[in-house]
Design a protein around this motif. Structure first.
Motif, PDB file in Angstrom:
ATOM      1  N   GLY A   1      35.255  41.112  29.569  1.00  0.00           N
ATOM      2  CA  GLY A   1      36.126  42.287  29.517  1.00  0.00           C
ATOM      3  C   GLY A   1      36.912  42.595  30.777  1.00  0.00           C
ATOM      4  O   GLY A   1      37.870  43.379  30.732  1.00  0.00           O
ATOM      5  N   LYS A   2      36.538  42.003  31.912  1.00  0.00           N
ATOM      6  CA  LYS A   2      37.298  42.264  33.141  1.00  0.00           C
ATOM      7  C   LYS A   2      38.509  41.337  33.280  1.00  0.00           C
ATOM      8  O   LYS A   2      39.240  41.423  34.270  1.00  0.00           O
ATOM      9  N   THR A   3      38.721  40.473  32.305  1.00  0.00           N
ATOM     10  CA  THR A   3      39.836  39.529  32.387  1.00  0.00           C
ATOM     11  C   THR A   3      41.183  40.220  32.578  1.00  0.00           C
ATOM     12  O   THR A   3      41.956  39.820  33.467  1.00  0.00           O
ATOM     13  N   PRO A   4      41.538  41.251  31.791  1.00  0.00           N
ATOM     14  CA  PRO A   4      42.837  41.912  32.035  1.00  0.00           C
ATOM     15  C   PRO A   4      42.957  42.472  33.448  1.00  0.00           C
ATOM     16  O   PRO A   4      44.024  42.369  34.075  1.00  0.00           O
ATOM     17  N   LYS A   5      41.884  43.051  33.952  1.00  0.00           N
ATOM     18  CA  LYS A   5      41.905  43.596  35.314  1.00  0.00           C
ATOM     19  C   LYS A   5      42.099  42.488  36.342  1.00  0.00           C
ATOM     20  O   LYS A   5      42.812  42.662  37.345  1.00  0.00           O
ATOM     21  N   MET A   6      41.482  41.336  36.111  1.00  0.00           N
ATOM     22  CA  MET A   6      41.663  40.196  37.008  1.00  0.00           C
ATOM     23  C   MET A   6      43.109  39.714  36.998  1.00  0.00           C
ATOM     24  O   MET A   6      43.696  39.430  38.054  1.00  0.00           O
ATOM     25  N   LEU A   7      43.693  39.607  35.815  1.00  0.00           N
ATOM     26  CA  LEU A   7      45.082  39.165  35.717  1.00  0.00           C
ATOM     27  C   LEU A   7      45.996  40.101  36.496  1.00  0.00           C
ATOM     28  O   LEU A   7      46.891  39.650  37.233  1.00  0.00           O
ATOM     29  N   GLN A   8      45.780  41.404  36.343  1.00  0.00           N
ATOM     30  CA  GLN A   8      46.598  42.368  37.061  1.00  0.00           C
ATOM     31  C   GLN A   8      46.376  42.258  38.571  1.00  0.00           C
ATOM     32  O   GLN A   8      47.332  42.324  39.363  1.00  0.00           O
ATOM     33  N   PHE A   9      45.128  42.092  38.976  1.00  0.00           N
ATOM     34  CA  PHE A   9      44.803  41.985  40.399  1.00  0.00           C
ATOM     35  C   PHE A   9      45.501  40.786  41.036  1.00  0.00           C
ATOM     36  O   PHE A   9      46.168  40.918  42.077  1.00  0.00           O
ATOM     37  N   TYR A  10      45.375  39.613  40.432  1.00  0.00           N
ATOM     38  CA  TYR A  10      45.984  38.425  41.028  1.00  0.00           C
ATOM     39  C   TYR A  10      47.504  38.506  40.991  1.00  0.00           C
ATOM     40  O   TYR A  10      48.179  38.063  41.929  1.00  0.00           O
ATOM     41  N   GLU A  11      48.044  39.058  39.924  1.00  0.00           N
ATOM     42  CA  GLU A  11      49.498  39.210  39.858  1.00  0.00           C
ATOM     43  C   GLU A  11      50.003  40.101  40.991  1.00  0.00           C
ATOM     44  O   GLU A  11      50.982  39.782  41.667  1.00  0.00           O
TER      45      GLU A  11
ATOM     46  N   GLY B   1      39.677  32.264  45.134  1.00  0.00           N
ATOM     47  CA  GLY B   1      39.984  33.371  44.224  1.00  0.00           C
ATOM     48  C   GLY B   1      38.749  34.156  43.829  1.00  0.00           C
ATOM     49  O   GLY B   1      38.823  35.365  43.581  1.00  0.00           O
ATOM     50  N   GLU B   2      37.599  33.483  43.764  1.00  0.00           N
ATOM     51  CA  GLU B   2      36.339  34.188  43.489  1.00  0.00           C
ATOM     52  C   GLU B   2      36.059  35.205  44.583  1.00  0.00           C
ATOM     53  O   GLU B   2      35.697  36.357  44.312  1.00  0.00           O
ATOM     54  N   TYR B   3      36.213  34.782  45.845  1.00  0.00           N
ATOM     55  CA  TYR B   3      35.998  35.699  46.976  1.00  0.00           C
ATOM     56  C   TYR B   3      36.962  36.875  46.905  1.00  0.00           C
ATOM     57  O   TYR B   3      36.563  38.036  47.086  1.00  0.00           O
ATOM     58  N   LEU B   4      38.231  36.580  46.652  1.00  0.00           N
ATOM     59  CA  LEU B   4      39.236  37.644  46.631  1.00  0.00           C
ATOM     60  C   LEU B   4      38.915  38.682  45.554  1.00  0.00           C
ATOM     61  O   LEU B   4      39.067  39.894  45.783  1.00  0.00           O
ATOM     62  N   TRP B   5      38.466  38.217  44.395  1.00  0.00           N
ATOM     63  CA  TRP B   5      38.109  39.148  43.327  1.00  0.00           C
ATOM     64  C   TRP B   5      36.910  39.994  43.715  1.00  0.00           C
ATOM     65  O   TRP B   5      36.909  41.210  43.540  1.00  0.00           O
ATOM     66  N   PHE B   6      35.878  39.367  44.242  1.00  0.00           N
ATOM     67  CA  PHE B   6      34.679  40.109  44.640  1.00  0.00           C
ATOM     68  C   PHE B   6      34.993  41.128  45.733  1.00  0.00           C
ATOM     69  O   PHE B   6      34.458  42.237  45.737  1.00  0.00           O
ATOM     70  N   GLU B   7      35.851  40.748  46.662  1.00  0.00           N
ATOM     71  CA  GLU B   7      36.236  41.664  47.736  1.00  0.00           C
ATOM     72  C   GLU B   7      36.927  42.900  47.163  1.00  0.00           C
ATOM     73  O   GLU B   7      36.674  44.030  47.590  1.00  0.00           O
ATOM     74  N   TYR B   8      37.801  42.670  46.194  1.00  0.00           N
ATOM     75  CA  TYR B   8      38.539  43.768  45.564  1.00  0.00           C
ATOM     76  C   TYR B   8      37.628  44.627  44.697  1.00  0.00           C
ATOM     77  O   TYR B   8      37.666  45.863  44.761  1.00  0.00           O
ATOM     78  N   GLU B   9      36.790  44.008  43.910  1.00  0.00           N
ATOM     79  CA  GLU B   9      36.026  44.726  42.899  1.00  0.00           C
ATOM     80  C   GLU B   9      34.739  45.330  43.455  1.00  0.00           C
ATOM     81  O   GLU B   9      34.333  46.416  43.018  1.00  0.00           O
ATOM     82  N   TYR B  10      34.093  44.665  44.398  1.00  0.00           N
ATOM     83  CA  TYR B  10      32.762  45.096  44.836  1.00  0.00           C
ATOM     84  C   TYR B  10      32.648  45.344  46.339  1.00  0.00           C
ATOM     85  O   TYR B  10      31.591  45.777  46.794  1.00  0.00           O
ATOM     86  N   GLY B  11      33.684  45.047  47.104  1.00  0.00           N
ATOM     87  CA  GLY B  11      33.637  45.321  48.526  1.00  0.00           C
ATOM     88  C   GLY B  11      33.353  44.090  49.373  1.00  0.00           C
ATOM     89  O   GLY B  11      32.949  43.039  48.886  1.00  0.00           O
ATOM     90  N   LYS B  12      33.567  44.250  50.675  1.00  0.00           N
ATOM     91  CA  LYS B  12      33.507  43.115  51.594  1.00  0.00           C
ATOM     92  C   LYS B  12      32.103  42.530  51.715  1.00  0.00           C
ATOM     93  O   LYS B  12      31.934  41.311  51.793  1.00  0.00           O
ATOM     94  N   ASP B  13      31.065  43.371  51.750  1.00  0.00           N
ATOM     95  CA  ASP B  13      29.701  42.838  51.849  1.00  0.00           C
ATOM     96  C   ASP B  13      29.391  41.889  50.695  1.00  0.00           C
ATOM     97  O   ASP B  13      28.823  40.812  50.887  1.00  0.00           O
ATOM     98  N   TYR B  14      29.739  42.316  49.491  1.00  0.00           N
ATOM     99  CA  TYR B  14      29.453  41.505  48.307  1.00  0.00           C
ATOM    100  C   TYR B  14      30.200  40.178  48.391  1.00  0.00           C
ATOM    101  O   TYR B  14      29.630  39.105  48.136  1.00  0.00           O
ATOM    102  N   ALA B  15      31.488  40.258  48.780  1.00  0.00           N
ATOM    103  CA  ALA B  15      32.291  39.039  48.882  1.00  0.00           C
ATOM    104  C   ALA B  15      31.780  38.136  49.994  1.00  0.00           C
ATOM    105  O   ALA B  15      31.709  36.910  49.835  1.00  0.00           O
ATOM    106  N   ASP B  16      31.400  38.728  51.120  1.00  0.00           N
ATOM    107  CA  ASP B  16      30.905  37.918  52.238  1.00  0.00           C
ATOM    108  C   ASP B  16      29.579  37.245  51.903  1.00  0.00           C
ATOM    109  O   ASP B  16      29.293  36.139  52.386  1.00  0.00           O
ATOM    110  N   ALA B  17      28.753  37.895  51.099  1.00  0.00           N
ATOM    111  CA  ALA B  17      27.510  37.254  50.649  1.00  0.00           C
ATOM    112  C   ALA B  17      27.840  36.013  49.826  1.00  0.00           C
ATOM    113  O   ALA B  17      27.200  34.956  49.960  1.00  0.00           O
ATOM    114  N   HIS B  18      28.846  36.122  48.975  1.00  0.00           N
ATOM    115  CA  HIS B  18      29.288  34.982  48.174  1.00  0.00           C
ATOM    116  C   HIS B  18      29.832  33.880  49.084  1.00  0.00           C
ATOM    117  O   HIS B  18      29.509  32.695  48.914  1.00  0.00           O
TER     118      HIS B  18
END
Length: 812
Positions: A257-267, A352-369
């Motif tokens: 279900g987050k696919t539309p939000k991802m498309l908008q984010f990357y665009e 792109g995985e990092y960029l999404w996690f950074e946007y959606e869950y914050g820098k700590d979450y993305a940096d853990a990834h």
């Protein structure tokens, strides 16, 4: 493509352990003719696993006039070849290449269309051992699994789609497409582009007409067929569809279900509109990888299927979904011109995985990834591989932790060196300049240089076109009067140049941050200080791809956890502190980490916490109890339950019983573990009341618990779930447990148990083969043949045949 990380790691370890840069030079494929348009009309002979097809291939000479066309067409029966309605002479070379003589020489920009009637036999088109490369897959019910649905799907990367239609199967070709698919009426179909029409036929079939006007590479062509439920979303007027089996229809939006939000984010981030007509995702059985970015028609393995009790903990497919979404810019819109340049697709998808996690869950979450990606790369025997490399044994060798993880880490460094505004503006220019075309690494460099005004050859030469990474030994000395500190940097092995941040902490967390440039094997940097520093922190951002060895005292680690900001540094500090818990300050620091802002670090602190002397650690236990009851993350609550379970305190019985009513599978699992240690009999009675879905999810612990008692009523469950443990049982203790389990099940008179046993054995060869553990699988199956109980069993011949079949598949 998203490669299953376990599969990827093992493939590396078992194939090219030392140096993948072997074999001849792999150039971009020469362009003699260019694809323009591809039209296919296909139907299936499902019992024979064959495709009956017609192809209309429109081409034009690339530059020089030509009177001949060579198409890739593997393992086919060619019925006829015509041009302008007239049959043309052709040569079908080695069952792989269809070479057609044209009616005259054609000039550049002059188009011609070749018609080919053919039968595709993907099982015969390989010319190699790897059945994962046959391009077209027929999935059918089997004797071992009669519930398996009939499905047909394709997997084109690297050059496998030419197993089911003639084409120039190279990533530097681009073509628009039409696809007519004739299937039984009960089946859904999915392909690239838009579904234009559906026409029912008189023989109980239906023909679906799919069309994509925008050009893409042949390996991105996709076709999926089967009985699927289609769950629809929309975004900016485009259809966003999820093709799943009926059982997962209610959960499709929770998974995807987050696919539309991802498309908008990357665009928004890239500044380049999503160019394609729609975005569909389909989940299939027996898929040969993790996922694949077929343009507008992404395919996922059935690992995407998750129950509600799993999704409440964590959507394990979310990074894969994000990975495939951004591929529609990097890989589909702009495609690597050759497999040597694969990182131009996969590094961006990985990052792109990092960029999404950074946007959606914050820098700590993305940096853990990101930190996990770095560990995967460093631990994967990848030191001697270039990111972009022109020598390899097979194109499949390029799908490794260099093209993926290292590539993403390099892009992260490049972003931090240039700054966000320059980096993303440069990516926009790169995408626009090369859209619907192909690229190599230098085109990215030129785009970023154009925007930044910087010469980036130094960066690309050492990171894109070379190998290894810095291995840095750090030390520091304080001047006699404590007014200066000197930081010493020593690079072992390869010498890199790079910017480096050094933070000097003095009292109360005050720090001075210094940026230096390292450009030699040994460098020292001196800074003024007002008092002896409490901490010297080198590379605090976690940006540099390097192994940094800097010995920290316990006092420094405690200070680092308290004041350092990055996820990386807090995690490192926790790991040092956890080794010194007999020290009260260390234990207090680890206790404070139980309240870290990062739920992943709260879990780490829980896993490390030592409560042996529980009566002197009441404050820490109180925090753990609160986390077990109230933490907003179910994974933290589950980790807290496991920590409490180690205390074996009867006062937690009611808490564990109540936790078994959770919607979270992980919380339930942790509660069962805790309760089992206190009251085994009542735990198993409570387990009997759980739903089958929940019990299936608990197989990793319940199988062991059931084996302790060996009650016949639990034999079907054990036999059903034994296959989940059939990997890497070289460990003698684990191997003996599984052997004992098989011996017990083999004595059963239960048809269900024997059916499950046979299925486990039949799957064993394939599973071991997939994960690279060939010798472990052979040894295990050989031992199975020695079982006297199986030898005397009424199903002896069937079971023995299955075992030998599994061994044969491993020995190929």
């Amino acid at each position: 493509m998203f490669m299953n990380k376990i599969l990827l790691t093992l493939a590396i370890c078992f194939s090219l352990l030392v140096n993948a840069q072997t074999g001849k030079y792999r150039s971009e494929k020469e362009k003699v003719n260019d694809l323009v348009h591809t039209k296919l009309n296909v139907k299936f002979d499902i019992p024979k696993s064959q495709l009956i097809g017609e192809a209309w291939i429109t081409l034009t000479p690339h530059f020089l006039p030509t009177a001949k066309v060579t198409l890739d067409a593997k393992g086919m029966i060619i019925h006829s070849v015509t041009l302008n309605g007239q049959k043309r002479p052709y040569n079908y070379f080695e069952n792989k290449e269809l070479i057609v003589d044209l009616d005259r020489p054609y000039n550049k920009d002059e188009q011609f269309t070749i018609y080919i009637s053919y039968t595709a036999r993907p099982e015969l088109g390989l010319g190699r051992e790897d059945v994962n490369q046959k391009g077209l897959f027929f999935i059918d019910p089997t004797d071992e699994d009669p519930t398996k649905p009939t499905q047909i799907w394709t997997e084109g990367e690297t050059e496998n789609n030419s197993n089911w239609f003639p084409t120039i199967d190279s990533p530097n070709q681009k073509t628009s497409q039409e696809l007519l698919i004739t299937v039984p009426k009960s089946f859904e179909t999915l392909s690239n582009g838009i579904l234009i029409s559906q026409e029912e036929n008189n023989d109980g079939t239906r023909t679906d007409y799919w069309k994509q006007d925008l050009k893409h590479a042949p390996y991105l062509f996709f076709m999926g067929v089967g009985e699927f439920s289609v769950v629809s979303d929309s975004w900016k007027g485009k259809s966003i569809d999820y093709y799943v089996e009926k059982e997962y229809e209610p959960l499709a939006r929770e998974i995807f279900g987050k696919t539309p939000k991802m498309l908008q984010f990357y665009e928004d981030l890239l500044g380049v509109p999503y160019p394609w007509d729609k975005y569909s995702q389909i989940v299939v059985r027996d898929y040969v990888s993790g996922a694949m970015e077929n343009t507008t028609a992404v395919i996922h393995s059935d690992a995407a299927y998750q129950k509600a009790g799993e999704l409440i903990d964590e959507n394990k497919q979310e990074n894969v979904i994000a990975h495939e979404v951004i591929h529609h810019w990097f890989g589909d819109l702009v495609t690597a011109e050759s497999w040597s340049n694969l990182a131009m697709n996969e590094a961006f998808a990985n990052y792109g995985e990092y960029l999404w996690f950074e946007y959606e869950y914050g820098k700590d979450y993305a940096d853990a990834h990101l930190l996990k990606e770095k560990e995967n790369y460093i631990n994967g025997n990848n030191y001697h591989k270039d990111l972009i490399r022109f020598q390899y044994s097979s194109a499949d060798d390029m799908f490794d932790q260099v093209s993926y993880e290292k590539g993403g880490l390099i892009l992260h460094m490049l972003r931090n060196y240039l700054g966000d505004k320059v980096f993303f503006t440069g990516l926009k220019k790169y995408l626009i300049d090369n859209q619907f075309g192909t690229s190599e690494g230098h085109q990215l460099r030129l785009a970023l240089e154009s925007v930044s005004g910087k010469d980036l050859n130094w960066f690309f030469n050492q990171w894109f076109y070379s190998n290894a990474h810095p291995k840095i030994q750090v030390s520091h000395t304080v001047g006699e009067f404590e007014d200066i500190v000197t930081v010493h940097i020593n690079q072992a092995e390869n010498v890199f140049e790079f910017p480096l941040i050094i933070d000097i902490y003095e009292s109360d967390g005050r720090k001075a941050s210094h940026e230096v440039w390292v450009d030699g094997k040994e460098r020292s940097f001196t800074f003024a200080i007002s008092s002896k520093p409490n901490l010297v922190l080198v590379e605090p951002t976690g940006t540099l791809l390097a192994e940094i060895f800097h010995t920290k005292s316990l006092e420094e680690a405690i200070y680092q956890y308290k004041y350092a900001q990055s996820y990386k540094d807090r995690k490192q500090a926790i790991e040092i502190i956890a080794q010194n818990q007999s020290n009260k300050q260390a234990f207090d620091a680890l206790t404070s980490a139980l309240n870290d802002n990062s739920h992943k670090l709260r879990i780490l602190a829980l896993e490390k916490l030592d409560l042996v002397n529980k009566y002197s650690k009441a404050d820490a236990i109180s925090i753990v109890e609160k986390l077990a009851q109230n933490d907003p993350y179910t994974l933290v609550r589950a980790a807290a339950n496991i920590t409490l379970a180690k205390l074996m305190d009867p006062k937690y019985i009611n808490h564990f019983v109540n936790s078994m009513n959770s919607k979270s599978y992980k919380v339930i699992e942790s509660a069962v573990i805790g309760l089992y240690q206190l009251d085994k009999e009542n735990t198993m009675l409570k387990v009997d009341t759980l739903s089958e879905d929940v019990k299936d999810n608990l197989s990793s612990i319940l199988t062991g618990y059931y084996l302790e008692t060996k009650k016949d009523k639990n034999m079907p469950y054990v036999s059903k779930h034994l296959i989940h443990g059939l990997f890497f049982i070289q460990d003698a203790k684990i191997a003996n447990q599984y052997m004992d389990a098989f011996e017990w099940v083999s004595k059963s008179d239960s048809e269900e148990s024997i059916a499950n046993l046979v299925k486990s054995l039949s799957d064993a060869g394939l599973k071991y083969k997939k994960y690279g553990a060939d010798m472990a699988g052979i040894n295990f199956l050989r031992k199975m043949l020695e079982f006297q109980d199986i030898a005397n069993h009424s199903n002896k011949e069937d079971i023995e045949m299955i075992i030998r079949k599994g061994m044969a598949s491993l020995l190929k």
